[in-house]
Scaffold this motif. Structure first.
Motif, PDB file in Angstrom:
ATOM      1  N   LEU A  82       0.856  -1.180   0.000  1.00  0.00           N
ATOM      2  CA  LEU A  82       0.000   0.000   0.000  1.00  0.00           C
ATOM      3  C   LEU A  82       0.894   1.233   0.000  1.00  0.00           C
ATOM      4  O   LEU A  82       1.661   1.443   0.946  1.00  0.00           O
ATOM      5  CB  LEU A  82      -0.917  -0.011   1.225  1.00  0.00           C
ATOM      6  N   TRP A  86      -1.222   6.257   0.844  1.00  0.00           N
ATOM      7  CA  TRP A  86      -2.239   5.316   1.311  1.00  0.00           C
ATOM      8  C   TRP A  86      -3.351   5.098   0.268  1.00  0.00           C
ATOM      9  O   TRP A  86      -4.441   4.676   0.605  1.00  0.00           O
ATOM     10  CB  TRP A  86      -2.887   5.778   2.621  1.00  0.00           C
ATOM     11  N   GLN A 105      -6.579   3.774  -6.880  1.00  0.00           N
ATOM     12  CA  GLN A 105      -7.904   3.792  -6.276  1.00  0.00           C
ATOM     13  C   GLN A 105      -8.614   5.147  -6.382  1.00  0.00           C
ATOM     14  O   GLN A 105      -9.842   5.195  -6.392  1.00  0.00           O
ATOM     15  CB  GLN A 105      -7.803   3.374  -4.806  1.00  0.00           C
ATOM     16  N   LYS A 113      -8.729   6.394   0.356  1.00  0.00           N
ATOM     17  CA  LYS A 113      -7.631   5.999   1.235  1.00  0.00           C
ATOM     18  C   LYS A 113      -7.913   4.611   1.795  1.00  0.00           C
ATOM     19  O   LYS A 113      -9.054   4.279   2.126  1.00  0.00           O
ATOM     20  CB  LYS A 113      -7.486   6.976   2.405  1.00  0.00           C
ATOM     21  N   SER A 114      -6.854   3.809   1.935  1.00  0.00           N
ATOM     22  CA  SER A 114      -6.938   2.510   2.600  1.00  0.00           C
ATOM     23  C   SER A 114      -6.009   2.550   3.801  1.00  0.00           C
ATOM     24  O   SER A 114      -4.808   2.795   3.643  1.00  0.00           O
ATOM     25  CB  SER A 114      -6.532   1.370   1.661  1.00  0.00           C
ATOM     26  N   SER A 117      -5.300  -1.702   5.522  1.00  0.00           N
ATOM     27  CA  SER A 117      -6.065  -2.887   5.107  1.00  0.00           C
ATOM     28  C   SER A 117      -5.598  -3.401   3.747  1.00  0.00           C
ATOM     29  O   SER A 117      -5.804  -2.765   2.716  1.00  0.00           O
ATOM     30  CB  SER A 117      -7.564  -2.556   5.052  1.00  0.00           C
ATOM     31  N   THR A 129      -8.942  -4.818  -0.130  1.00  0.00           N
ATOM     32  CA  THR A 129      -8.621  -3.666   0.691  1.00  0.00           C
ATOM     33  C   THR A 129      -9.915  -2.958   1.061  1.00  0.00           C
ATOM     34  O   THR A 129     -10.918  -3.051   0.334  1.00  0.00           O
ATOM     35  CB  THR A 129      -7.660  -2.703  -0.025  1.00  0.00           C
ATOM     36  N   VAL A 130      -9.904  -2.283   2.205  1.00  0.00           N
ATOM     37  CA  VAL A 130     -11.060  -1.495   2.614  1.00  0.00           C
ATOM     38  C   VAL A 130     -10.831  -0.062   2.151  1.00  0.00           C
ATOM     39  O   VAL A 130      -9.865   0.587   2.572  1.00  0.00           O
ATOM     40  CB  VAL A 130     -11.277  -1.556   4.139  1.00  0.00           C
ATOM     41  N   GLN A 131     -11.702   0.408   1.291  1.00  0.00           N
ATOM     42  CA  GLN A 131     -11.603   1.753   0.742  1.00  0.00           C
ATOM     43  C   GLN A 131     -12.433   2.726   1.581  1.00  0.00           C
ATOM     44  O   GLN A 131     -13.556   2.423   1.959  1.00  0.00           O
ATOM     45  CB  GLN A 131     -12.096   1.790  -0.703  1.00  0.00           C
ATOM     46  N   ASN A 132     -11.849   3.893   1.846  1.00  0.00           N
ATOM     47  CA  ASN A 132     -12.540   4.973   2.546  1.00  0.00           C
ATOM     48  C   ASN A 132     -12.637   6.153   1.591  1.00  0.00           C
ATOM     49  O   ASN A 132     -11.719   6.978   1.510  1.00  0.00           O
ATOM     50  CB  ASN A 132     -11.783   5.349   3.821  1.00  0.00           C
TER      51      ASN A 132
END
Length: 372
Positions: A82, A86, A105, A113-114, A117, A129-132
């Motif tokens: 990553l 991020w 991303q 942002k990840s 994760s 991955t967990v995307q925000n």
């Protein structure tokens, strides 16, 4: 080096699939070998030969420095990092530094942002991955719902999510199980089916209803270094009060953990030993799951069956993370600064050091094993 030049210099094109790269025969000298992987500033991946404790090669990571969180492919030949503030995920062949995967991303109107994760499926085909995400409007930002993003690794250098599913907020470190789920480390431990999005609670932490004399656990979800024992460990701290007055000064303070067996999916949650000093990360001994090692301002060894600290060694500075050799004999303590401290797991005595070119800060230390 710019991204397009890096790809060209490596002889790579947008149609490159990792599946083909993985089928290549590794050089004989690299077979059945352990490598310690970490990331340093300004933005480099270091591949360290654990048989000599020397840096075998250093790979330039495109873009800006990211968190340095990594996930190793099950075959051990590739690692996913990553990076770039991020936001981007890069896949490297650790045998030659070729970039074989890239997932950008963010877009001009959506910043993603990840946070810590990153996980590869047990069969090596998918990356999670967990995307925000935050949507950029002309005059304001709109915070959107977090989501688990699923990528096909064989999509190579222009990978896009093939599926997304809504998930909770506050998720950081994640891992894929052999049962096909992804464990999500947040307020509680949950698991999601990355094919359907079905979610379940693995074990409660923040929402653990334990009784009036126990403090709500405070979990620390920074790194997960359990690949040598095929497990996921979430450390937590808590306190047991002596009476209903809830007096913090007379309470018994404890380190605890929630641990998931990645092969069976079985989970345990228990107190480990008294809280006497800060620990950022645990790693278990692959020869004995009842022995844990911890790192921060100290290096420590614990027998969790007896709830007892066996040894403590003061360190010259803070070390965020820790990992262990496959035979369980050697500890590697790193993160934060530019040196990796090497210790005997039996005595905790220092037996060596690896000096890198920059600070590791928040970066992982992962072990990749390439088998014959």
């Amino acid at each position: 080096m710019k991204l397009n030049k890096l790809f060209k210099s490596a002889g790579l094109f947008g149609s490159l699939a990792l599946g083909g790269a993985l089928s290549a025969v590794a050089p004989a000298a690299m077979a059945d070998q352990e490598y310690l992987l970490t990331v340093t500033r300004p933005n480099q991946l270091h591949v360290i030969d654990m048989s000599t404790n020397k840096v075998a090669r250093t790979c330039d990571i495109p873009g800006d420095f990211g968190s340095g969180i990594m996930s190793v492919h099950p075959e051990g030949t590739h690692v996913f990092v990553l990076g770039h503030n991020w936001e981007d995920v890069y896949g490297f062949d650790i045998r030659n530094c070729d970039v074989t995967f890239h997932a950008k991303q963010s877009t001009p109107t959506l910043q993603v942002k990840s946070y810590q994760s990153l996980a590869v499926s047990a069969d090596g085909k998918e990356l999670y991955t967990v995307q925000n995400p935050v949507k950029k409007h002309r005059d304001h930002f709109e915070v959107l719902e977090p989501r688990l993003a699923v990528f096909n690794i064989e999509d190579g250098l222009n990978a896009k999510p093939v599926r997304t599913f809504p998930v909770d907020r506050r998720i950081t470190k994640i891992v894929a199980t052999e049962k096909g789920e992804v464990v999500l480390g947040g307020a509680d431990l949950k698991a999601i089916n990355p094919q359907t999005g079905e979610m379940r609670t693995v074990v409660k932490l923040a929402n653990w209803e334990r009784g009036p004399r126990w403090l709500q656990p405070d979990a620390f979800a920074m790194h997960t270094q359990g690949n040598q024992s095929n497990e996921y460990i979430m450390p937590y701290s808590t306190a047991k009060f002596t009476d209903d007055s809830m007096n913090f000064e007379t309470a018994e303070w404890w380190w605890g953990m929630a641990r998931v067996d990645l092969a069976t999916g079985e989970v345990e949650r228990r107190e480990l030993f008294p809280f006497e000093f800060i620990i950022f990360n645990f790693v278990s001994d692959p020869r004995n799951e009842e022995i844990l090692y911890g790192s921060f301002n100290t290096l420590s060894k614990h027998d969790i069956r007896q709830q007892k600290t066996l040894a403590v060694k003061e360190m010259p500075h803070t070390y965020y993370t820790i990992n262990i050799s496959g035979d369980g004999e050697t500890l590697y303590v790193g993160g934060t600064s530019s040196d990796i401290s090497i210790h005997s797991s039996e005595t905790l005595e220092k037996i060596g050091s690896i000096q890198l070119t920059g600070d590791m800060t928040t970066a992982d230390m992962r072990v990749a094993t390439i088998k014959d």
